[in-house]
Design a protein around this motif. Structure first.
Motif, PDB file in Angstrom:
ATOM      1  N   ARG A  35       0.922  -1.253  -0.017  1.00 52.83           N
ATOM      2  CA  ARG A  35      -0.094  -0.002  -0.024  1.00 52.83           C
ATOM      3  C   ARG A  35       0.994   1.330  -0.017  1.00 52.83           C
ATOM      4  N   PHE A  36       0.452   2.245  -0.875  1.00 56.66           N
ATOM      5  CA  PHE A  36       1.230   3.359  -0.644  1.00 56.66           C
ATOM      6  C   PHE A  36       0.122   4.426  -0.344  1.00 56.66           C
ATOM      7  N   PHE A  37       0.821   5.517   0.440  1.00 55.14           N
ATOM      8  CA  PHE A  37       0.017   6.610   1.018  1.00 55.14           C
ATOM      9  C   PHE A  37       0.366   7.902   0.338  1.00 55.14           C
ATOM     10  N   ARG A  38      -0.447   8.946   1.072  1.00 57.17           N
ATOM     11  CA  ARG A  38      -0.092  10.280   0.643  1.00 57.17           C
ATOM     12  C   ARG A  38       0.323  10.823   1.730  1.00 57.17           C
ATOM     13  N   PRO A  40       0.748  14.895   3.857  1.00 58.68           N
ATOM     14  CA  PRO A  40      -0.034  15.890   3.812  1.00 58.68           C
ATOM     15  C   PRO A  40       0.035  16.987   2.790  1.00 58.68           C
ATOM     16  N   LEU A  41       1.057  16.866   2.013  1.00 53.09           N
ATOM     17  CA  LEU A  41       1.099  17.970   0.803  1.00 53.09           C
ATOM     18  C   LEU A  41       0.607  17.242  -0.361  1.00 53.09           C
ATOM     19  N   GLY A  42       0.312  15.764  -0.578  1.00 49.55           N
ATOM     20  CA  GLY A  42      -0.304  15.119  -1.594  1.00 49.55           C
ATOM     21  C   GLY A  42       0.733  14.282  -2.443  1.00 49.55           C
ATOM     22  N   GLY A  43       1.840  14.205  -2.101  1.00 52.21           N
ATOM     23  CA  GLY A  43       2.873  13.337  -2.695  1.00 52.21           C
ATOM     24  C   GLY A  43       2.651  11.883  -2.221  1.00 52.21           C
ATOM     25  N   ARG A  44       3.045  11.023  -2.992  1.00 53.94           N
ATOM     26  CA  ARG A  44       3.060   9.507  -2.617  1.00 53.94           C
ATOM     27  C   ARG A  44       4.153   9.222  -1.971  1.00 53.94           C
ATOM     28  N   THR A  45       3.870   8.357  -1.000  1.00 51.51           N
ATOM     29  CA  THR A  45       4.961   7.733  -0.297  1.00 51.51           C
ATOM     30  C   THR A  45       4.874   6.249   0.203  1.00 51.51           C
ATOM     31  N   ALA A  46       5.911   5.528   0.510  1.00 51.56           N
ATOM     32  CA  ALA A  46       5.671   4.297   0.823  1.00 51.56           C
ATOM     33  C   ALA A  46       6.004   4.331   2.270  1.00 51.56           C
ATOM     34  N   VAL A  47       5.126   3.416   3.111  1.00 50.57           N
ATOM     35  CA  VAL A  47       5.203   3.328   4.316  1.00 50.57           C
ATOM     36  C   VAL A  47       5.705   2.149   5.184  1.00 50.57           C
ATOM     37  N   GLY A  48       6.625   2.130   6.119  1.00 47.65           N
ATOM     38  CA  GLY A  48       7.059   1.024   6.767  1.00 47.65           C
ATOM     39  C   GLY A  48       7.045   1.376   8.307  1.00 47.65           C
ATOM     40  N   PHE A  49       7.089   0.292   8.941  1.00 50.30           N
ATOM     41  CA  PHE A  49       6.765   0.669  10.454  1.00 50.30           C
ATOM     42  C   PHE A  49       7.988  -0.424  11.188  1.00 50.30           C
ATOM     43  N   LEU A  80       7.174   3.050  -9.667  1.00 48.81           N
ATOM     44  CA  LEU A  80       5.898   3.363  -9.581  1.00 48.81           C
ATOM     45  C   LEU A  80       6.270   4.859  -9.492  1.00 48.81           C
ATOM     46  N   GLY A  81       7.246   5.501  -9.392  1.00 47.16           N
ATOM     47  CA  GLY A  81       7.500   6.911  -9.304  1.00 47.16           C
ATOM     48  C   GLY A  81       7.287   7.334  -7.705  1.00 47.16           C
ATOM     49  N   VAL A  82       7.381   6.209  -6.485  1.00 45.96           N
ATOM     50  CA  VAL A  82       7.266   6.830  -5.451  1.00 45.96           C
ATOM     51  C   VAL A  82       8.775   6.602  -4.984  1.00 45.96           C
ATOM     52  N   THR A  83       9.358   7.862  -4.688  1.00 48.30           N
ATOM     53  CA  THR A  83      10.678   8.050  -4.200  1.00 48.30           C
ATOM     54  C   THR A  83      10.686   8.442  -2.643  1.00 48.30           C
ATOM     55  N   VAL A  84       9.544   8.633  -2.091  1.00 43.44           N
ATOM     56  CA  VAL A  84       9.714   9.157  -0.587  1.00 43.44           C
ATOM     57  C   VAL A  84       9.267   8.055   0.341  1.00 43.44           C
ATOM     58  N   VAL A  87       8.924   6.248   7.627  1.00 50.20           N
ATOM     59  CA  VAL A  87       9.058   5.132   8.611  1.00 50.20           C
ATOM     60  C   VAL A  87       8.361   5.779   9.753  1.00 50.20           C
ATOM     61  N   ASP A  88       7.446   4.788  10.286  1.00 51.25           N
ATOM     62  CA  ASP A  88       6.647   5.262  11.467  1.00 51.25           C
ATOM     63  C   ASP A  88       5.920   6.372  11.522  1.00 51.25           C
ATOM     64  N   PRO A  89       5.018   6.411  10.555  1.00 44.46           N
ATOM     65  CA  PRO A  89       4.106   7.862  10.784  1.00 44.46           C
ATOM     66  C   PRO A  89       3.515   7.879  12.016  1.00 44.46           C
ATOM     67  N   GLN A  90       2.987   8.971  12.342  1.00 49.37           N
ATOM     68  CA  GLN A  90       2.341   9.340  13.578  1.00 49.37           C
ATOM     69  C   GLN A  90       0.842   9.065  13.677  1.00 49.37           C
ATOM     70  N   PHE A  91       0.198   9.279  12.433  1.00 43.93           N
ATOM     71  CA  PHE A  91      -1.105   9.294  12.322  1.00 43.93           C
ATOM     72  C   PHE A  91      -1.550   8.978  10.873  1.00 43.93           C
ATOM     73  N   SER A  92      -2.959   8.561  10.906  1.00 45.01           N
ATOM     74  CA  SER A  92      -3.329   8.468   9.353  1.00 45.01           C
ATOM     75  C   SER A  92      -4.882   8.908   9.236  1.00 45.01           C
ATOM     76  N   ALA A  93      -5.412   9.134   8.174  1.00 42.85           N
ATOM     77  CA  ALA A  93      -6.716   9.605   7.932  1.00 42.85           C
ATOM     78  C   ALA A  93      -7.632   8.160   8.156  1.00 42.85           C
ATOM     79  N   PRO A  94      -8.798   8.294   8.593  1.00 41.81           N
ATOM     80  CA  PRO A  94      -9.565   6.925   8.534  1.00 41.81           C
ATOM     81  C   PRO A  94      -9.879   6.701   7.055  1.00 41.81           C
ATOM     82  N   SER A  95     -10.089   5.417   6.832  1.00 39.89           N
ATOM     83  CA  SER A  95     -10.401   4.928   5.503  1.00 39.89           C
ATOM     84  C   SER A  95     -11.675   5.257   5.029  1.00 39.89           C
ATOM     85  N   ALA A  96     -12.063   5.506   3.882  1.00 41.83           N
ATOM     86  CA  ALA A  96     -13.282   5.993   3.174  1.00 41.83           C
ATOM     87  C   ALA A  96     -14.305   4.803   3.229  1.00 41.83           C
TER      88      ALA A  96
END
Length: 138
Positions: A35-38, A40-49, A80-84, A87-96
């Motif tokens: 899963r890739f996320f956005r 806060p500024l709208g860019g795509r990011t890979a996430v790992g914990f 896929l063009g995701v360069t960011v 690691v360990d993001p603090q929060f996420s928006a609830p899923s739709a």
């Protein structure tokens, strides 16, 4: 004066490898997909914990994950063009809630409320094409 010890720098200038990460995945027709996320500024990011507990605290108990190293996750995301990598993001928006959104869309559909307007976009589009042709032909 004593020389500056760079090993004691609280914020090193180069990021260090995070080791094995818990990477959130979703199941698809070909198996698990990262899963890739956005940001806060709208860019795509890979996430790992760094721990399963942090992943669960942020994304919930239903989120499945796989273990990947940081270089492996970067290599997976780069085509896929995701360069960011976050690691360990603090929060996420609830899923739709897609089912409720679909119901709301059907209830608020302009075609349902105004069936006589169903052909309006086609007529308007045809009028624009004819007007453009008249300008070209002269």
């Amino acid at each position: 004066m004593s020389p500056v010890e760079y090993s004691e720098d609280p914020e090193p200038s180069e990021p260090f490898p995070a080791g094995l990460l818990f990477v959130p995945v979703r199941s698809g027709p070909a198996g698990s997909t990262a899963r890739f996320f956005r940001t806060p500024l709208g860019g795509r990011t890979a996430v790992g914990f760094t721990s399963a507990a942090k992943l669960t605290a942020t994304l919930g108990t239903e989120q499945t994950c796989i273990r990947l190293s940081e270089p492996a996750l970067r290599a997976l995301a780069e085509p896929l063009g995701v360069t960011v990598l976050t690691v360990d993001p603090q929060f996420s928006a609830p899923s739709a809630d897609r089912t409720r959104a679909t119901e709301r869309e059907r209830e608020n559909s302009w075609r349902r409320r105004h069936p006589e307007h169903a052909g309006a976009p086609r007529v308007t589009g045809a009028a624009v094409v004819v007007a453009c042709l008249n300008l070209l032909i002269g």
